[in-house]
Design a protein around this motif. Structure first.
Motif, short mmCIF file in Angstrom:
data_model
loop_
_atom_site.label_atom_id
_atom_site.label_comp_id
_atom_site.label_asym_id
_atom_site.label_seq_id
_atom_site.Cartn_x
_atom_site.Cartn_y
_atom_site.Cartn_z
N LYS A 244 0.27 -0.93 0.00
CA LYS A 244 -0.53 -0.03 0.23
C LYS A 244 0.99 1.18 -0.20
CE LYS A 244 -3.60 -2.11 2.81
NZ LYS A 244 -5.12 -2.54 3.48
N TRP A 245 2.00 1.18 1.09
CA TRP A 245 2.71 2.03 0.54
C TRP A 245 3.39 2.69 -0.75
CZ3 TRP A 245 5.22 0.18 5.38
CH2 TRP A 245 5.07 0.53 6.89
N LEU A 246 3.93 1.55 -0.99
CA LEU A 246 4.44 1.37 -2.90
C LEU A 246 2.79 2.39 -4.12
CD1 LEU A 246 7.13 1.58 -4.15
CD2 LEU A 246 6.31 -0.98 -4.61
N HIS A 247 2.08 1.80 -4.03
CA HIS A 247 1.41 2.31 -4.22
C HIS A 247 1.00 3.65 -3.93
CE1 HIS A 247 -2.88 2.49 -6.55
NE2 HIS A 247 -2.95 1.60 -6.78
N LYS A 248 1.22 3.76 -3.13
CA LYS A 248 1.00 5.27 -2.39
C LYS A 248 1.61 6.41 -2.93
CE LYS A 248 -2.45 6.94 -0.70
NZ LYS A 248 -3.98 7.25 -0.85
N ALA A 249 3.00 5.73 -2.73
CA ALA A 249 4.29 6.91 -3.32
C ALA A 249 4.43 6.31 -4.71
CB ALA A 249 6.01 5.74 -2.59
N VAL A 250 4.11 6.17 -5.93
CA VAL A 250 3.59 6.55 -6.77
C VAL A 250 1.90 7.01 -7.37
CG1 VAL A 250 2.76 5.16 -9.68
CG2 VAL A 250 3.91 4.08 -7.47
N GLU A 251 1.78 7.29 -6.54
CA GLU A 251 0.20 8.08 -6.99
C GLU A 251 1.37 9.53 -6.33
OE1 GLU A 251 -3.59 8.69 -4.38
OE2 GLU A 251 -3.50 6.02 -4.50
N TYR A 252 1.96 9.21 -5.54
CA TYR A 252 2.85 10.95 -4.64
C TYR A 252 3.61 11.87 -5.79
CZ TYR A 252 0.15 11.75 -0.73
OH TYR A 252 -0.98 12.60 0.24
N LEU A 253 4.07 10.38 -6.64
CA LEU A 253 4.98 10.84 -7.67
C LEU A 253 5.21 11.11 -8.41
CD1 LEU A 253 7.34 7.81 -6.99
CD2 LEU A 253 7.98 9.89 -6.60
N MET A 254 3.74 10.74 -9.34
CA MET A 254 3.23 11.19 -10.81
C MET A 254 2.56 12.36 -10.46
SD MET A 254 3.67 8.17 -12.39
CE MET A 254 1.64 8.83 -14.01
N ALA A 255 2.28 12.91 -8.92
CA ALA A 255 1.39 13.92 -9.11
C ALA A 255 2.54 15.11 -9.17
CB ALA A 255 0.69 14.08 -7.70
N SER A 256 2.86 14.92 -8.47
CA SER A 256 4.39 15.83 -7.68
C SER A 256 4.65 16.31 -9.35
CB SER A 256 5.85 15.25 -6.79
OG SER A 256 6.75 14.85 -8.14
N THR A 257 5.01 16.12 -10.36
CA THR A 257 5.72 16.60 -11.19
C THR A 257 4.91 16.93 -12.86
OG1 THR A 257 6.54 14.07 -11.72
CG2 THR A 257 7.61 16.21 -11.07
N ALA A 258 3.13 16.86 -12.09
CA ALA A 258 2.22 16.21 -13.10
C ALA A 258 2.11 17.70 -14.46
CB ALA A 258 0.72 16.34 -12.59
N LEU A 259 1.97 17.65 -15.76
CA LEU A 259 1.73 18.76 -16.17
C LEU A 259 0.19 18.86 -16.81
CD1 LEU A 259 4.72 18.78 -18.56
CD2 LEU A 259 4.30 20.32 -17.28
N PRO A 260 -0.36 20.41 -17.14
CA PRO A 260 -1.59 19.65 -17.53
C PRO A 260 -2.11 18.94 -18.31
CG PRO A 260 -1.14 21.92 -17.60
CD PRO A 260 0.48 21.36 -16.83
N SER A 261 -1.09 18.61 -19.58
CA SER A 261 -0.82 17.88 -20.98
C SER A 261 -1.43 16.20 -20.00
CB SER A 261 -0.55 17.86 -21.54
OG SER A 261 0.90 17.50 -20.62
N ASP A 262 -1.34 15.61 -18.71
CA ASP A 262 -0.74 14.75 -18.66
C ASP A 262 -2.22 14.71 -18.02
OD1 ASP A 262 1.96 13.91 -18.96
OD2 ASP A 262 1.84 15.40 -16.91
N LEU A 263 -3.22 15.17 -17.32
CA LEU A 263 -4.64 14.80 -17.68
C LEU A 263 -5.14 14.88 -18.96
CD1 LEU A 263 -5.45 17.89 -16.21
CD2 LEU A 263 -6.02 15.62 -14.84
N HIS A 264 -4.43 13.88 -19.71
CA HIS A 264 -5.42 13.36 -21.40
C HIS A 264 -4.06 13.29 -22.30
CE1 HIS A 264 -8.09 16.81 -21.02
NE2 HIS A 264 -7.07 17.18 -21.42
N ASN A 265 -2.96 12.46 -21.12
CA ASN A 265 -1.94 10.86 -21.40
C ASN A 265 -2.14 9.75 -21.08
OD1 ASN A 265 0.84 10.18 -21.43
ND2 ASN A 265 1.63 11.59 -20.49
N SER A 266 -2.41 9.57 -22.55
CA SER A 266 -2.70 7.75 -21.94
C SER A 266 -1.54 7.32 -21.75
CB SER A 266 -3.49 7.19 -23.03
OG SER A 266 -2.80 7.15 -24.12
N ARG A 267 -0.06 7.40 -21.59
CA ARG A 267 0.91 6.30 -21.51
C ARG A 267 0.60 5.60 -19.82
NH1 ARG A 267 6.93 8.79 -19.35
NH2 ARG A 267 7.74 5.98 -19.24
N VAL A 268 1.05 4.50 -19.89
CA VAL A 268 0.34 3.03 -19.36
C VAL A 268 1.93 3.17 -18.70
CG1 VAL A 268 0.06 1.24 -18.82
CG2 VAL A 268 -0.78 2.08 -20.74
N ILE A 269 1.69 3.64 -17.46
CA ILE A 269 2.07 3.41 -16.13
C ILE A 269 1.91 2.55 -15.32
CG2 ILE A 269 4.24 5.03 -14.30
CD1 ILE A 269 4.50 6.92 -16.46
#
Length: 464
Positions: A244-269
């Motif tokens: 759960k910690w690792l999954h939540k870490a991914v959420e925070y990592l992705m959020a920290s550097t998210a760009l407006p265009s990423d709201l439409h980014n379909s790349r799978v991570i």
């Protein structure tokens, strides 16, 4: 006739004693052990090229200041009746009381465990340096409210940041801590990681583009929260909340550097498209950051974004792909993006300037313009891990040399190894502590890459 009742009682006791860590710490004698670092895996010699030597020297200078002038004359640390250091501070702000010794400990512990600590430079024996580091880290953990002692801190705005630096330093020196202090440190890490399980990352802008925190990107908070979460997952892989910690870490990592265009980014991570992970943005296109009400280059260079490989590699693990999400965009924005003047300050152009360590601040800097170590740390990670690919004329190594040489020039001005001449260069009260952590990060990046090159992986990451 009492046997069934006795059996029921024994079963109840058995199951209750298997309860593990909660927000208030371990409730019983059941413990989840920290996974120690296998130091025998790291036997290769440290790099000796010119850049590596400069980083090494800079870190040892920071260690020297930490162990002499800072510890003895500025902080005047002494044990109190508890047997732990009184981490007193002129300010009652917990950031100054706990962030600063945690950061200094991080830098010293890295120098010790990578084998570069040199008492001839610091003027302090290896044994004394280790003891002071252990004392600082132990006091930080002892004071955490989960340990029900002094109950001074825990859950603060920056608490994950302090727990990360002190927890990481403890992990490096784990066998040197007493069992009691190992328990306090583990409880601290678990408590800080658990509190994020029911929280969501913060965003500067929401999915509609509405600014939620005017002038205040949440890139920094999300990044340091992620650091603590993945450190907990790596240090405690057998804890029931590790996934759960690792999954939540991914959420925070992705959020920290998210760009407006990423709201439409379909790349799978990690099994989901980017637009599944992010709910807003914390950077502006093409990758710069607004903080303190201005376009702020120093927040493009925060160490919290780039430390993941040095945690995962120490545990012999591959680094999650999310840990480098959009870092190439961040590096592009400081090396190649052009700012026109007007509307930005003269002369305009790129943040990094060819042939000089000096940085162009399009809208000024409220932290001062004499800070170079954060950029050097960013540069070193960029060329080491390959996300300087969008930089144009010059790549990360070129810029790292410029910025590191400037740091060393600054330190050579002072016999005790400190870096800054005053607020005009860097107005942050913890500027010397910050350079200890950044140079620790930079050196660990160089040293670890020579031991076991970092590998990223993009496998699905589940909460269960």
């Amino acid at each position: 006739m009492y046997k069934p009742r006795l059996l029921l009682f024994l079963i109840t006791i058995l199951f209750s004693t298997k309860t593990v860590y909660s927000q208030s710490g371990p409730l019983t004698n059941y413990t989840v052990k920290v996974m120690p670092i296998n130091w025998s895996s790291f036997q290769k010699k440290a790099p000796h090229d010119q850049l590596a030597k400069v980083v090494q020297t800079s870190l040892l200078n920071a260690n020297k200041f930490a162990l002499t002038t800072w510890y003895r004359d500025i902080k005047k640390y002494q044990q109190d009746s508890s047997g732990y250091l009184d981490l007193k501070s002129k300010s009652k702000v917990n950031e100054y009381r706990y962030r600063f010794p945690a950061a200094m400990s991080f830098g010293i512990a890295i120098a010790i465990k990578t084998g570069i600590y040199d008492s001839a430079i610091t003027g302090v024996s290896l044994e004394e340096a280790k003891n002071k580091t252990i004392q600082m880290v132990s006091a930080v953990a002892y004071d955490h409210k989960v340990n029900q002692k002094r109950k001074v801190w825990g859950g603060d705005w920056q608490a994950a940041h302090w727990a990360y630096y002190s927890g990481y330093a403890a992990w490096l020196l784990w066998d040197d801590f007493s069992k009691k202090d190992q328990t306090y440190i583990t409880r601290m890490i678990v408590s800080e990681a658990d509190r994020f399980l029911n929280l969501v990352p913060l965003y500067y802008k929401d999915s509609s583009g509405k600014v939620l925190f005017p002038g205040d990107s949440k890139i920094e908070e999300d990044a340091w929260n992620a650091e603590l979460l993945y450190l907990a997952a790596v240090m405690l892989p057998n804890h029931p909340n590790s996934d759960k910690w690792l999954h939540k870490a991914v959420e925070y990592l992705m959020a920290s550097t998210a760009l407006p265009s990423d709201l439409h980014n379909s790349r799978v991570i990690h099994g989901y498209p980017v637009n599944h992970w992010v709910q807003g943005s914390n950077m502006e296109e093409p990758g710069f950051v607004i903080n303190h009400g201005i376009i702020h280059p120093q927040y493009n260079a925060i160490a919290s974004m780039i430390n993941a490989p040095i945690v995962f590699a120490l545990a012999g693990k591959k680094t999650p792909e999310s840990a480098r999400f959009n870092l190439d965009k961040i590096y592009y924005s400081v090396t190649a993006h052009q700012f026109s003047s007007p509307p930005y300050k003269a002369p305009g152009g790129t943040m990094y300037r060819e042939g000089t360590a000096d940085v162009y601040y399009p809208e000024g800097s409220d932290w001062g313009q004499g800070v170079y170590d954060n950029y050097a740390n960013l540069d070193i990670a960029a060329f080491t891990y390959g996300w300087d690919n969008l930089a144009q004329k010059h790549k990360g190594k070129y810029w790292a040399k410029l910025h590191m040489d400037k740091v060393l020039v600054q330190q050579k001005r002072f016999a005790d190894g400190h870096t800054y001449a005053g607020d005009q260069e860097n107005s942050y009260p913890g500027r010397e502590e910050a350079i200890a952590s950044r140079m620790g990060s930079a050196w660990m990046t160089i040293w670890l890459q020579a031991q076991v090159p970092v590998v990223y992986e993009n496998k699905p990451i589940s909460e269960n």
